[in-house]
Design a protein around this motif. Structure first.
Motif, PDB file in Angstrom:
ATOM      1  N   GLY A  33       0.797  -1.228   0.000  1.00 22.03           N
ATOM      2  CA  GLY A  33       0.000   0.000   0.000  1.00 22.03           C
ATOM      3  C   GLY A  33       0.819   1.262   0.000  1.00 22.03           C
ATOM      4  N   VAL A  34       2.102   1.138  -0.297  1.00 26.63           N
ATOM      5  CA  VAL A  34       2.964   2.323  -0.342  1.00 26.63           C
ATOM      6  C   VAL A  34       3.269   2.632  -1.787  1.00 26.63           C
ATOM      7  CG1 VAL A  34       5.145   3.343   0.374  1.00 26.63           C
ATOM      8  CG2 VAL A  34       4.002   1.675   1.841  1.00 26.63           C
ATOM      9  N   GLY A  35       2.656   3.677  -2.340  1.00 27.06           N
ATOM     10  CA  GLY A  35       2.882   4.008  -3.736  1.00 27.06           C
ATOM     11  C   GLY A  35       4.168   4.765  -3.904  1.00 27.06           C
ATOM     12  N   ASP A  36       5.091   4.179  -4.580  1.00 26.99           N
ATOM     13  CA  ASP A  36       6.403   4.838  -4.735  1.00 26.99           C
ATOM     14  C   ASP A  36       7.202   4.278  -5.880  1.00 26.99           C
ATOM     15  OD1 ASP A  36       9.015   5.987  -4.076  1.00 26.99           O
ATOM     16  OD2 ASP A  36       9.476   4.029  -3.344  1.00 26.99           O
ATOM     17  N   VAL A  37       8.106   5.105  -6.335  1.00 27.82           N
ATOM     18  CA  VAL A  37       9.055   4.696  -7.329  1.00 27.82           C
ATOM     19  C   VAL A  37      10.197   3.997  -6.636  1.00 27.82           C
ATOM     20  CG1 VAL A  37      10.444   5.525  -9.209  1.00 27.82           C
ATOM     21  CG2 VAL A  37       8.481   6.829  -8.486  1.00 27.82           C
ATOM     22  N   ASP A  38      10.563   4.488  -5.503  1.00 23.01           N
ATOM     23  CA  ASP A  38      11.715   3.953  -4.789  1.00 23.01           C
ATOM     24  C   ASP A  38      11.426   3.928  -3.294  1.00 23.01           C
ATOM     25  OD1 ASP A  38      15.165   4.855  -4.361  1.00 23.01           O
ATOM     26  OD2 ASP A  38      14.250   2.902  -4.648  1.00 23.01           O
ATOM     27  N   GLY A  39      10.152   3.840  -2.951  1.00 27.17           N
ATOM     28  CA  GLY A  39       9.825   3.758  -1.547  1.00 27.17           C
ATOM     29  C   GLY A  39       8.604   4.551  -1.185  1.00 27.17           C
ATOM     30  N   ALA A  40       8.430   5.780  -1.668  1.00 25.86           N
ATOM     31  CA  ALA A  40       7.267   6.603  -1.342  1.00 25.86           C
ATOM     32  C   ALA A  40       7.177   7.759  -2.311  1.00 25.86           C
ATOM     33  CB  ALA A  40       7.383   7.134   0.087  1.00 25.86           C
ATOM     34  N   TYR A  41       5.950   8.148  -2.643  1.00 28.70           N
ATOM     35  CA  TYR A  41       5.828   9.297  -3.514  1.00 28.70           C
ATOM     36  C   TYR A  41       6.451  10.499  -2.817  1.00 28.70           C
ATOM     37  CZ  TYR A  41       2.917   6.921  -6.882  1.00 28.70           C
ATOM     38  OH  TYR A  41       2.473   6.074  -7.866  1.00 28.70           O
ATOM     39  N   GLY A  42       7.017  11.371  -3.590  1.00 27.80           N
ATOM     40  CA  GLY A  42       7.733  12.475  -2.988  1.00 27.80           C
ATOM     41  C   GLY A  42       9.180  12.075  -2.769  1.00 27.80           C
ATOM     42  N   VAL A  43       9.627  11.048  -3.519  1.00 27.87           N
ATOM     43  CA  VAL A  43      11.000  10.578  -3.394  1.00 27.87           C
ATOM     44  C   VAL A  43      11.969  11.734  -3.640  1.00 27.87           C
ATOM     45  CG1 VAL A  43      11.127   9.953  -5.818  1.00 27.87           C
ATOM     46  CG2 VAL A  43      12.631   8.823  -4.214  1.00 27.87           C
ATOM     47  N   ARG A  44      13.062  11.718  -2.927  1.00 28.00           N
ATOM     48  CA  ARG A  44      14.045  12.788  -3.067  1.00 28.00           C
ATOM     49  C   ARG A  44      14.703  12.748  -4.444  1.00 28.00           C
ATOM     50  NH1 ARG A  44      17.820  11.699   1.933  1.00 28.00           N
ATOM     51  NH2 ARG A  44      17.515   9.604   1.098  1.00 28.00           N
ATOM     52  N   PRO A  45      14.905  13.930  -5.041  1.00 31.63           N
ATOM     53  CA  PRO A  45      15.547  13.994  -6.361  1.00 31.63           C
ATOM     54  C   PRO A  45      16.902  13.290  -6.379  1.00 31.63           C
ATOM     55  CG  PRO A  45      14.519  16.084  -5.869  1.00 31.63           C
ATOM     56  CD  PRO A  45      14.428  15.264  -4.604  1.00 31.63           C
ATOM     57  N   ALA A  46      17.630  13.342  -5.258  1.00 35.76           N
ATOM     58  CA  ALA A  46      18.948  12.701  -5.203  1.00 35.76           C
ATOM     59  C   ALA A  46      18.828  11.194  -5.433  1.00 35.76           C
ATOM     60  CB  ALA A  46      19.620  12.974  -3.859  1.00 35.76           C
ATOM     61  N   ALA A  47      17.776  10.582  -4.854  1.00 33.39           N
ATOM     62  CA  ALA A  47      17.566   9.143  -5.022  1.00 33.39           C
ATOM     63  C   ALA A  47      17.194   8.835  -6.468  1.00 33.39           C
ATOM     64  CB  ALA A  47      16.473   8.653  -4.076  1.00 33.39           C
ATOM     65  N   ALA A  48      16.373   9.688  -7.062  1.00 36.31           N
ATOM     66  CA  ALA A  48      15.966   9.497  -8.457  1.00 36.31           C
ATOM     67  C   ALA A  48      17.172   9.638  -9.386  1.00 36.31           C
ATOM     68  CB  ALA A  48      14.887  10.512  -8.833  1.00 36.31           C
ATOM     69  N   MET A  49      18.011  10.623  -9.117  1.00 37.20           N
ATOM     70  CA  MET A  49      19.200  10.832  -9.942  1.00 37.20           C
ATOM     71  C   MET A  49      20.148   9.650  -9.822  1.00 37.20           C
ATOM     72  SD  MET A  49      21.854  14.052  -9.965  1.00 37.20           S
ATOM     73  CE  MET A  49      23.244  14.088 -11.101  1.00 37.20           C
ATOM     74  N   ARG A  50      20.298   9.135  -8.617  1.00 34.45           N
ATOM     75  CA  ARG A  50      21.182   7.984  -8.410  1.00 34.45           C
ATOM     76  C   ARG A  50      20.672   6.763  -9.176  1.00 34.45           C
ATOM     77  NH1 ARG A  50      21.024   8.051  -3.367  1.00 34.45           N
ATOM     78  NH2 ARG A  50      19.433   6.480  -2.976  1.00 34.45           N
ATOM     79  N   ALA A  51      19.361   6.557  -9.148  1.00 36.37           N
ATOM     80  CA  ALA A  51      18.787   5.413  -9.859  1.00 36.37           C
ATOM     81  C   ALA A  51      19.005   5.544 -11.369  1.00 36.37           C
ATOM     82  CB  ALA A  51      17.293   5.299  -9.549  1.00 36.37           C
ATOM     83  N   GLY A  52      18.796   6.739 -11.892  1.00 38.67           N
ATOM     84  CA  GLY A  52      19.012   6.964 -13.323  1.00 38.67           C
ATOM     85  C   GLY A  52      20.468   6.769 -13.714  1.00 38.67           C
ATOM     86  N   LEU A  53      21.363   7.235 -12.865  1.00 40.19           N
ATOM     87  CA  LEU A  53      22.801   7.106 -13.115  1.00 40.19           C
ATOM     88  C   LEU A  53      23.225   5.644 -13.129  1.00 40.19           C
ATOM     89  CD1 LEU A  53      25.676   8.296 -13.358  1.00 40.19           C
ATOM     90  CD2 LEU A  53      25.737   8.407 -10.855  1.00 40.19           C
ATOM     91  N   LEU A  54      22.818   4.901 -12.103  1.00 40.30           N
ATOM     92  CA  LEU A  54      23.212   3.501 -12.005  1.00 40.30           C
ATOM     93  C   LEU A  54      22.611   2.666 -13.128  1.00 40.30           C
ATOM     94  CD1 LEU A  54      23.014   2.884  -8.143  1.00 40.30           C
ATOM     95  CD2 LEU A  54      25.057   3.066  -9.568  1.00 40.30           C
TER      96      LEU A  54
END
Length: 206
Positions: free
Chosen positions: A96-117
């Motif tokens: 029941g947790v809607g998220d790309v990487d854990g929760a909506y409102g994910v930090r841009p740093a986490a999103a950038m890291r995922a895209g980089l990796l």
């Protein structure tokens, strides 16, 4: 450098950008958390492309072309990472947790890291720079400056395309956040990312 070569390379980059891949689905998925997260993932992917260009110019990525074992290791690492992202998102979604990487409102740093990796662990990007980029260099002279220039073009075109996806998703966030639509996109993108990971792992073992 010949302008016609640059234009030809840019056209090829556009075609490649329009071909759906792991980065496309990652950006779309992160965009569900907001435009900033989507743009951060796009930035991470573009940065990864520049790192590949730098690696090729330094001669490091040539190992992927010459060593089947090195290629397999990078491919397995990339497959495991994509599988982890997809399965993790599916499990959290199931709780029941809607998220790309854990929760909506994910930090841009986490999103950038995922895209980089995702980009750095994609050996196909490295092979593109090893096998294709030299064809657009005068005399196939793989110099640092020329390779980085083509790398910057590749990264810029990819970033623009992913940024358009992020902005479009951000504009349509109200519609995308409708329960049924959100669930379909959330599960669909997570499933596709996980499937890409499995496909990568299977192909790496052949």
């Amino acid at each position: 450098m010949d302008l016609s070569l640059l234009l030809g390379f840019a056209g090829l980059c556009v075609l490649l950008a329009l071909t759906p891949g792991p980065d496309t689905f990652l950006v779309l998925r992160f965009s569900l958390g907001g435009t900033r997260a989507g743009l951060a993932a796009a930035t991470g992917s573009a940065t990864g492309s520049l790192l590949w260009a730098l690696a090729v110019a330094a001669g490091l990525a040539t190992l992927l072309e010459q060593s089947a074992e090195a290629y397999r290791v990078v491919k397995i690492a990339g497959g495991l990472y994509l599988l982890w992202l997809g399965v993790r998102a599916l499990i959290r979604r199931g709780r029941g947790v809607g998220d790309v990487d854990g929760a909506y409102g994910v930090r841009p740093a986490a999103a950038m890291r995922a895209g980089l990796l995702s980009n750095v662990l994609n050996p196909k990007v490295g092979l593109f720079f090893v096998a294709i980029v030299p064809q657009f260099l005068p005399g196939h002279d793989v110099t640092l400056g020329a390779t980085l220039l083509l790398g910057a073009i590749f990264a810029a075109i990819g970033f623009v395309y992913f940024a358009l996806i992020a902005v479009a998703a951000g504009k349509a966030i109200g519609w995308l956040r409708r329960p049924r639509v959100e669930q379909a996109i959330d599960r669909g993108s997570a499933g596709i990312i996980a499937t890409l990971g499995v496909t990568t792992l299977v192909s790496a073992t052949r």
